[in-house]
Design a protein around this motif. Sequence first.
Motif, PDB file in Angstrom:
ATOM      1  N   PHE A   2       0.837  -1.206   0.000  1.00  0.00           N
ATOM      2  CA  PHE A   2       0.000   0.000   0.000  1.00  0.00           C
ATOM      3  C   PHE A   2       0.873   1.257   0.000  1.00  0.00           C
ATOM      4  CE2 PHE A   2      -2.337   3.372   2.237  1.00  0.00           C
ATOM      5  CZ  PHE A   2      -3.493   3.425   1.477  1.00  0.00           C
ATOM      6  N   ARG A   3       1.868   1.282   0.904  1.00  0.00           N
ATOM      7  CA  ARG A   3       2.755   2.448   0.960  1.00  0.00           C
ATOM      8  C   ARG A   3       3.609   2.554  -0.300  1.00  0.00           C
ATOM      9  NH1 ARG A   3       3.339   1.743   6.764  1.00  0.00           N
ATOM     10  NH2 ARG A   3       2.407   3.544   7.804  1.00  0.00           N
ATOM     11  N   LEU A   4       3.970   1.408  -0.866  1.00  0.00           N
ATOM     12  CA  LEU A   4       4.754   1.419  -2.113  1.00  0.00           C
ATOM     13  C   LEU A   4       3.945   2.069  -3.240  1.00  0.00           C
ATOM     14  CD1 LEU A   4       7.331   0.546  -3.597  1.00  0.00           C
ATOM     15  CD2 LEU A   4       6.282  -1.696  -3.943  1.00  0.00           C
ATOM     16  N   GLY A   5       2.651   1.751  -3.293  1.00  0.00           N
ATOM     17  CA  GLY A   5       1.772   2.387  -4.278  1.00  0.00           C
ATOM     18  C   GLY A   5       1.714   3.889  -4.073  1.00  0.00           C
TER      19      GLY A   5
ATOM     20  N   ARG B  63      -4.438   0.087  -4.438  1.00  0.00           N
ATOM     21  CA  ARG B  63      -5.160   0.912  -3.463  1.00  0.00           C
ATOM     22  C   ARG B  63      -4.292   2.089  -3.027  1.00  0.00           C
ATOM     23  NH1 ARG B  63      -7.062  -4.240  -1.114  1.00  0.00           N
ATOM     24  NH2 ARG B  63      -9.077  -4.573  -2.096  1.00  0.00           N
ATOM     25  N   GLY B  64      -2.999   1.818  -2.849  1.00  0.00           N
ATOM     26  CA  GLY B  64      -2.076   2.894  -2.475  1.00  0.00           C
ATOM     27  C   GLY B  64      -1.948   3.934  -3.581  1.00  0.00           C
ATOM     28  N   LEU B  65      -1.828   3.483  -4.819  1.00  0.00           N
ATOM     29  CA  LEU B  65      -1.757   4.402  -5.963  1.00  0.00           C
ATOM     30  C   LEU B  65      -3.017   5.265  -6.014  1.00  0.00           C
ATOM     31  CD1 LEU B  65      -0.418   1.768  -8.496  1.00  0.00           C
ATOM     32  CD2 LEU B  65       0.726   3.950  -8.088  1.00  0.00           C
TER      33      LEU B  65
ATOM     34  N   ALA C  91      10.557  10.012  10.794  1.00  0.00           N
ATOM     35  CA  ALA C  91      11.577   9.928   9.734  1.00  0.00           C
ATOM     36  C   ALA C  91      11.252   8.793   8.755  1.00  0.00           C
ATOM     37  CB  ALA C  91      12.958   9.723  10.364  1.00  0.00           C
ATOM     38  N   ILE C  92      10.855   7.629   9.286  1.00  0.00           N
ATOM     39  CA  ILE C  92      10.521   6.503   8.393  1.00  0.00           C
ATOM     40  C   ILE C  92       9.298   6.857   7.553  1.00  0.00           C
ATOM     41  CG2 ILE C  92       9.784   4.098   8.265  1.00  0.00           C
ATOM     42  CD1 ILE C  92      11.376   3.477  10.720  1.00  0.00           C
ATOM     43  N   GLU C  93       8.311   7.449   8.199  1.00  0.00           N
ATOM     44  CA  GLU C  93       7.101   7.879   7.487  1.00  0.00           C
ATOM     45  C   GLU C  93       7.476   8.784   6.308  1.00  0.00           C
ATOM     46  OE1 GLU C  93       3.628   7.399   8.772  1.00  0.00           O
ATOM     47  OE2 GLU C  93       3.188   8.035   6.721  1.00  0.00           O
TER      48      GLU C  93
ATOM     49  N   CYS D 161       6.703   7.725   2.606  1.00  0.00           N
ATOM     50  CA  CYS D 161       5.592   8.479   2.001  1.00  0.00           C
ATOM     51  C   CYS D 161       5.931   9.938   1.789  1.00  0.00           C
ATOM     52  CB  CYS D 161       4.357   8.355   2.891  1.00  0.00           C
ATOM     53  SG  CYS D 161       3.293   7.017   2.386  1.00  0.00           S
ATOM     54  N   PRO D 162       6.496  10.256   0.653  1.00  0.00           N
ATOM     55  CA  PRO D 162       6.832  11.656   0.381  1.00  0.00           C
ATOM     56  C   PRO D 162       5.554  12.512   0.332  1.00  0.00           C
ATOM     57  CG  PRO D 162       7.358  10.242  -1.522  1.00  0.00           C
ATOM     58  CD  PRO D 162       6.787   9.367  -0.475  1.00  0.00           C
ATOM     59  N   ILE D 163       5.710  13.777   0.657  1.00  0.00           N
ATOM     60  CA  ILE D 163       4.580  14.712   0.589  1.00  0.00           C
ATOM     61  C   ILE D 163       4.797  15.630  -0.611  1.00  0.00           C
ATOM     62  CG2 ILE D 163       3.335  16.541   1.813  1.00  0.00           C
ATOM     63  CD1 ILE D 163       4.533  15.350   4.426  1.00  0.00           C
TER      64      ILE D 163
END
Lengths: 345, 345
Positions: free
Chosen positions: B65-68, B109-111, B204-206, B210-212
């Motif tokens: 999900f996070r990869l998407g 779903r992540g995308l 930091a991991i977040e 998951c870039p903003i």
Amino acid sequence: MRISAIGEFALIERIRRILPKPHDALLGIGDDCAALRPTAGRDLLLTTDLLVDEVDFTRQTITPFRLGRKAMGVNLSDIAAMGGLPRAALVTLAIPPEEEIEFVDELYRGLREEGAQFAVEVIGGDLSASATLMIGVTLVGEVEVGKAVTRSGAKPGERIWVTGRLGAAAAGLIALKAGFRLLDDHVETPYEVSGSLQEDIRQAIERHLCPIPRIREGRALAQAGVASAMIDLSDGLASDLTHLCRESGVSATIREDQIPIDQAASAVAQRFAQEPLALALQGGEDFELLFTSSWDPADIVAMFPDAVTVTAIGKVWEAGHGCRLERQDGRAVALAGGYDHFWQQ
Amino acid sequence: MRISAIGEFALIERIRRILPKPHDALLGIGDDCAALRPTAGRDLLLTTDLLVDEVDFTRQTITPFRLGRKAMGVNLSDIAAMGGLPRAALVTLAIPPEEEIEFVDELYRGLREEGAQFAVEVIGGDLSASATLMIGVTLVGEVEVGKAVTRSGAKPGERIWVTGRLGAAAAGLIALKAGFRLLDDHVETPYEVSGSLQEDIRQAIERHLCPIPRIREGRALAQAGVASAMIDLSDGLASDLTHLCRESGVSATIREDQIPIDQAASAVAQRFAQEPLALALQGGEDFELLFTSSWDPADIVAMFPDAVTVTAIGKVWEAGHGCRLERQDGRAVALAGGYDHFWQQ
């Protein structure tokens, strides 16, 4: 020299020198995005196709130059299938760092050359290291507003047509698997074959390695409003006709005796104890156009005065019968098969 | 269940059900091309970014999900860096056939979720089997005619600015390499750490996973005509400033004491005996915006009233001096480094 010896940014600079500075883009390689100005009165077409090493091709049988041409060509064919005009390409390359730089040079020369036939320039992309070699092309095209030919417009009573002749790409793959190779313009043979068979094999391999995108034919069909639905033959006639019928909500019958089988395909099939018809039906990558039309056959044939033939192969029916092949003896059988990336072949 | 059990076309149908039917497209998944109608008065932006397994990410540290979300986010950031508004995405997925279908579900779903934050829908793409997992996103965006902010517009005398705070993404990568994991919203620790360090590690991991994308900030800077040149920080401040200077034909000096270092990045760096400044300069993937401007600093600061800070970090000079860092003691040193896909790290 290996890619790892010069690094990513030197490689990008090298690729920029191979590719001509784009005429048709506001911004090409070297920024966060490429930029284009859309043509007024046109819709935008977008397509992307990925070629993966040892899945969609094998390095043993295709040069990097031809691989570049093919990666561009299969995407051009998708634009053709909508009746569109291609405009510009983005290229993503995932490649092992120990690969030779010359491989990359040749690949981009192939991309450039194939694109140039249709005034398409590479205006951006992305590079990454990867254990598996992979080339992805995204193509942007345009079509007059509302004139894109979809897969979903076929109506009962219309005829089903196909451009060109089928089966050569699949025959080429058979020859490659048997150890024949195309070097520049001549065939390397693993054993003695007649001169005429050698020429047939050359044509078939050429067709497998270098698809001919039917851009002009697709444009003509879309602009004249001939085609009610259209698709390019990438997975094989049986499979692609099924896609078209499903999206249109119709059935179809095609006639065995009408399917235009490529002469080289027939000769190669015969030599390797294969059914020529099976190559046309289940073999993919012919990249001809399959379309439906209510037009008078004579008017459609008259639109194709040149080397490319066009053949009516069957008819569209109301939903409920699936896609069928009418054999020469009059029996109708269900059409099945085609290429699937995830099923074991 | 594995992908190979259902095959390519059933997988495409499954993906179509996960993705909402696009509102903003003339044609979505299911045809040879996707189609869009361009907005009058806008130029088109095109960008593509590829994430490769064990190169750009590792399955051990990121959920599908996070990869998407990340695959979409890094492309959104490229549109932000031009001052553009993203419109639609194509997604290519190369994946081993023995992979679980649920992985693909979660990825899309992540995308979808990341795209939805900016009204971006997936309108097409391609699937292929592959030994190496790879996700490619191509994003189409738009920007008012002639208003795209390039990398090449920086002029001597202008100030250099950066949004947000730097180093957190690189700090997150350090924590992941040390065995820390982000599960849903909490950190799994390989050994005991204080509650406040755990929270810094989480942040930091977040940030790494998951870039903003700074779409709103990029739009504001472009529409007001503030930024003369802009780039997003994907390779690291040192490397990306060098790209911007090369494309603009200028030099730059940034001041060590002005670089806004993320608080969590500082804490994590300290714990792992790293230099916080090095994370900000050489660590990539912060996906903040770096831009140049001749505007009055007070007017630029006034444009950013919210959570996102903006900081002047240096000045643009005539070509010939390269990119330099002015240390706290007044000495100037050459900036170097950043991520390269093809060099051995």
